[in-house]
Design a protein around this motif. Structure first.
Motif, PDB file in Angstrom:
ATOM      1  N   VAL A  33       0.841  -1.205   0.000  1.00 63.63           N
ATOM      2  CA  VAL A  33       0.000   0.000   0.000  1.00 63.63           C
ATOM      3  C   VAL A  33       0.874   1.252   0.000  1.00 63.63           C
ATOM      4  O   VAL A  33       0.645   2.193  -0.768  1.00 63.63           O
ATOM      5  N   ASP A  34       1.887   1.269   0.851  1.00 64.75           N
ATOM      6  CA  ASP A  34       2.784   2.433   0.916  1.00 64.75           C
ATOM      7  C   ASP A  34       3.515   2.671  -0.401  1.00 64.75           C
ATOM      8  O   ASP A  34       3.636   3.811  -0.858  1.00 64.75           O
ATOM      9  N   VAL A  35       4.001   1.602  -1.016  1.00 61.61           N
ATOM     10  CA  VAL A  35       4.710   1.740  -2.298  1.00 61.61           C
ATOM     11  C   VAL A  35       3.759   2.253  -3.369  1.00 61.61           C
ATOM     12  O   VAL A  35       4.105   3.156  -4.136  1.00 61.61           O
ATOM     13  N   ALA A  36       2.546   1.704  -3.416  1.00 58.48           N
ATOM     14  CA  ALA A  36       1.571   2.162  -4.416  1.00 58.48           C
ATOM     15  C   ALA A  36       1.271   3.641  -4.243  1.00 58.48           C
ATOM     16  O   ALA A  36       1.229   4.398  -5.219  1.00 58.48           O
ATOM     17  N   ARG A  37       1.073   4.057  -3.005  1.00 57.77           N
ATOM     18  CA  ARG A  37       0.797   5.480  -2.753  1.00 57.77           C
ATOM     19  C   ARG A  37       1.978   6.352  -3.153  1.00 57.77           C
ATOM     20  O   ARG A  37       1.795   7.431  -3.722  1.00 57.77           O
ATOM     21  N   TRP A  73      -5.779  -0.014   2.956  1.00 60.08           N
ATOM     22  CA  TRP A  73      -5.670   1.307   2.337  1.00 60.08           C
ATOM     23  C   TRP A  73      -6.459   2.333   3.154  1.00 60.08           C
ATOM     24  O   TRP A  73      -5.961   3.410   3.471  1.00 60.08           O
ATOM     25  N   GLU A  74      -7.690   1.989   3.488  1.00 56.55           N
ATOM     26  CA  GLU A  74      -8.553   2.900   4.245  1.00 56.55           C
ATOM     27  C   GLU A  74      -8.056   3.079   5.676  1.00 56.55           C
ATOM     28  O   GLU A  74      -8.185   4.163   6.253  1.00 56.55           O
ATOM     29  N   SER A  75      -7.480   2.043   6.252  1.00 61.08           N
ATOM     30  CA  SER A  75      -6.987   2.109   7.628  1.00 61.08           C
ATOM     31  C   SER A  75      -5.729   2.946   7.765  1.00 61.08           C
ATOM     32  O   SER A  75      -5.447   3.501   8.833  1.00 61.08           O
ATOM     33  N   LEU A  76      -4.962   3.039   6.702  1.00 63.20           N
ATOM     34  CA  LEU A  76      -3.675   3.727   6.754  1.00 63.20           C
ATOM     35  C   LEU A  76      -3.736   5.166   6.277  1.00 63.20           C
ATOM     36  O   LEU A  76      -2.724   5.795   6.049  1.00 63.20           O
ATOM     37  N   VAL A  77      -4.931   5.705   6.115  1.00 57.86           N
ATOM     38  CA  VAL A  77      -5.088   7.081   5.619  1.00 57.86           C
ATOM     39  C   VAL A  77      -4.533   8.074   6.596  1.00 57.86           C
ATOM     40  O   VAL A  77      -4.393   8.054   7.688  1.00 57.86           O
TER      41      VAL A  77
END
Length: 77
Positions: A33-37, A73-77
């Motif tokens: 998720v971090d890499v995608a963002r 994804w939603e949890s790491l906003v």
């Protein structure tokens, strides 16, 4: 967690180990998720990639993984 969160795509690949547990899987998902963002991808972009990649998982497994990634994804906003 005892594992560092991967900062780029090659680091995500280094998580291949003989023993895999839930903590390692969670760490890898957070890393993805971090890499995608960091690459400017949207959640939809990432889910499309997960659903398209059939090298390791069948469609049902990829679909379940995409649901887990959406929650992360939603949890790491």
């Amino acid at each position: 967690m005892n594992y560092p969160i991967p900062a780029n795509t090659p680091e995500v690949g280094t998580f291949r180990q003989k023993f895999v547990d839930e903590e390692l899987i969670a760490t890898a998902i957070v890393g993805v998720v971090d890499v995608a963002r960091s690459k400017g991808q949207s959640l939809e972009d990432l889910i499309t990639e997960v659903l398209a990649d059939d090298a390791l998982l069948d469609y049902q497994q990829r679909h379940r993984l995409s649901e887990i990634i959406a929650v992360a994804w939603e949890s790491l906003v």
